[in-house]
Design a protein around this motif. Structure first.
Motif, PDB file in Angstrom:
ATOM      1  N   SER A 255       0.851  -1.184   0.000  1.00 51.79           N
ATOM      2  CA  SER A 255       0.000   0.000   0.000  1.00 51.79           C
ATOM      3  C   SER A 255       0.886   1.233   0.000  1.00 51.79           C
ATOM      4  O   SER A 255       1.854   1.302   0.751  1.00 51.79           O
ATOM      5  CB  SER A 255      -0.891   0.033   1.253  1.00 51.79           C
ATOM      6  N   ASN A 262      -3.740   6.069  -0.908  1.00 49.39           N
ATOM      7  CA  ASN A 262      -4.542   5.118  -0.161  1.00 49.39           C
ATOM      8  C   ASN A 262      -6.023   5.272  -0.475  1.00 49.39           C
ATOM      9  O   ASN A 262      -6.798   4.325  -0.380  1.00 49.39           O
ATOM     10  CB  ASN A 262      -4.310   5.290   1.341  1.00 49.39           C
ATOM     11  N   ARG A 265      -6.310   3.012  -3.739  1.00 50.42           N
ATOM     12  CA  ARG A 265      -6.253   1.566  -3.525  1.00 50.42           C
ATOM     13  C   ARG A 265      -5.245   1.220  -2.440  1.00 50.42           C
ATOM     14  O   ARG A 265      -4.173   1.810  -2.355  1.00 50.42           O
ATOM     15  CB  ARG A 265      -5.873   0.846  -4.822  1.00 50.42           C
ATOM     16  N   ASP A 266      -5.560   0.237  -1.639  1.00 48.89           N
ATOM     17  CA  ASP A 266      -4.661  -0.218  -0.587  1.00 48.89           C
ATOM     18  C   ASP A 266      -3.954  -1.517  -0.935  1.00 48.89           C
ATOM     19  O   ASP A 266      -3.018  -1.897  -0.258  1.00 48.89           O
ATOM     20  CB  ASP A 266      -5.433  -0.435   0.722  1.00 48.89           C
ATOM     21  N   ILE A 268      -1.950  -3.316  -3.719  1.00 52.48           N
ATOM     22  CA  ILE A 268      -1.286  -3.109  -5.005  1.00 52.48           C
ATOM     23  C   ILE A 268      -0.289  -4.252  -5.229  1.00 52.48           C
ATOM     24  O   ILE A 268       0.584  -4.498  -4.391  1.00 52.48           O
ATOM     25  CB  ILE A 268      -0.517  -1.772  -5.021  1.00 52.48           C
ATOM     26  N   ASP A 295     -12.077   1.609 -11.145  1.00 57.24           N
ATOM     27  CA  ASP A 295     -11.852   1.856  -9.735  1.00 57.24           C
ATOM     28  C   ASP A 295     -11.525   0.559  -9.004  1.00 57.24           C
ATOM     29  O   ASP A 295     -11.754  -0.529  -9.491  1.00 57.24           O
ATOM     30  CB  ASP A 295     -13.094   2.489  -9.095  1.00 57.24           C
ATOM     31  N   GLY A 296     -11.025   0.706  -7.794  1.00 57.43           N
ATOM     32  CA  GLY A 296     -10.776  -0.459  -6.950  1.00 57.43           C
ATOM     33  C   GLY A 296      -9.445  -1.086  -7.241  1.00 57.43           C
ATOM     34  O   GLY A 296      -8.522  -0.451  -7.750  1.00 57.43           O
ATOM     35  N   PRO A 297      -9.301  -2.415  -6.963  1.00 56.73           N
ATOM     36  CA  PRO A 297      -8.000  -3.076  -7.017  1.00 56.73           C
ATOM     37  C   PRO A 297      -7.319  -3.020  -8.364  1.00 56.73           C
ATOM     38  O   PRO A 297      -6.115  -3.130  -8.449  1.00 56.73           O
ATOM     39  CB  PRO A 297      -8.342  -4.520  -6.627  1.00 56.73           C
ATOM     40  N   ARG A 299      -7.166  -0.505 -10.550  1.00 58.98           N
ATOM     41  CA  ARG A 299      -6.772   0.815 -11.058  1.00 58.98           C
ATOM     42  C   ARG A 299      -5.288   1.043 -10.839  1.00 58.98           C
ATOM     43  O   ARG A 299      -4.791   0.953  -9.711  1.00 58.98           O
ATOM     44  CB  ARG A 299      -7.587   1.902 -10.369  1.00 58.98           C
TER      45      ARG A 299
END
Length: 301
Positions: A255, A262, A265-266, A268, A295-297, A299
């Motif tokens: 992250s 953050n 996304r947290d 990565i 969006d989300g994981p 991106r």
């Protein structure tokens, strides 16, 4: 005296695997040309010449070790990704992990008057906590000079992979990895072995490149020895062997610490720090979310 099985570069992979399981070690003769070895030594010479002698009897008071080979030598990188070796590592360790990773890179220069190293198993890097039924390592020592018994060729106890911890080797149990420059000794993390005794007037140089299960901590911290600013220019296969990838579905993400990142996304995957997205692997059923745009994981940071 015991003997190691020697294979040619075009050996049958099933036969090699069978010998590795049975003996825990074997040699592939002259797998790479001597000119490739010479280039590695040329690039590493400035570092090797400044390397300190070992600090105790195990590391060798007449032995010099030099690490960070990926960052320091471009010519060493094809040795790490050698297709015969990497395929062997994946086959040998495949029952215990989804990915293998690079565990250690170093040259080992045994100088004249160095005695035998203490007999050991490399798996003891993790103590004795792993079950003996799990093999954690697939290791190599490349001959950067000719290896002879006289100049300190690695000694191995074939078949010792299942021995009790307390069982001792007798003189007739030892085999010596005598081999020409460009050859490679393959050995497991469970086989008893040690550096040899150098009774010659010449140095013996080996390049120790080892691989381990992708869910174990590496002996050489590859993220410090080969940080992102160097790793981002490497071949993706080498990046992943270094550990710049997920070891499993939820193993190895990071992250960014800043608030704005953050908020994006947290979770990565490590490939993003190198400027690329992870490759899809069929064994990683849950990883496709990292390749999803939006969006989300998925991106990209």
């Amino acid at each position: 005296m015991a003997e190691l099985v020697h294979f040619s570069a075009d050996c049958n992979r099933e036969e090699l695997q069978a010998v590795m399981v049975r003996d825990g070690a074997c040699v592939i003769d002259e797998l790479v040309p001597g000119t490739e070895v010479d280039q590695v030594l040329k690039e590493l010479a400035p570092y090797m010449d400044l390397s300190a002698l070992g600090r105790d009897d195990f590391t060798g008071r007449r032995t010099e070790r030099t690490g960070a080979l990926i960052a320091r030598s471009e010519a060493a990188r094809p040795f790490v990704t050698n297709p015969v070796v990497v395929a062997g590592a994946r086959r040998f360790l495949g029952d215990y992990c989804d990915r293998v990773q690079l565990h250690l890179t170093q040259t080992i220069r045994i100088l004249p008057e160095q005695g035998y190293q203490t007999l050991h198993r490399d798996r003891e890097a993790w103590g004795r906590y792993l079950p003996r039924s799990v093999e954690p390592q697939f290791n190599t020592i490349w001959a950067m000079t000719d290896f002879t018994k006289e100049n300190g060729a690695t000694r191995v106890v074939p078949g010792s992979v299942d021995w009790p911890w307390e069982q001792r080797a007798e003189p007739d149990d030892f085999a010596y990895a005598e081999m020409k420059k460009g050859s490679v000794l393959l050995y497991s993390g469970s086989v008893l072995h040690s550096g040899g005794k150098n009774e010659s007037s010449n140095e013996r140089i080996g390049m120790n490149i080892t691989y381990c299960l992708g869910w174990l901590r590496q002996e050489e911290n590859q993220y410090l020895s080969c940080p992102p600013e160097i790793a981002r220019d490497l071949d993706p296969e080498l990046q992943e062997l270094l550990g710049y990838t997920m070891g499993n579905y939820a193993l190895g993400y990071y992250s960014k610490p800043s608030f704005e990142d953050n908020a994006i996304r947290d979770v990565i995957p490590p490939e993003f720090v190198l400027g690329r997205k992870p490759r899809k692997l069929s064994s990683f059923e849950g990883m496709n979310e990292f390749d999803t745009p939006g969006d989300g994981p998925g991106r990209e940071p």
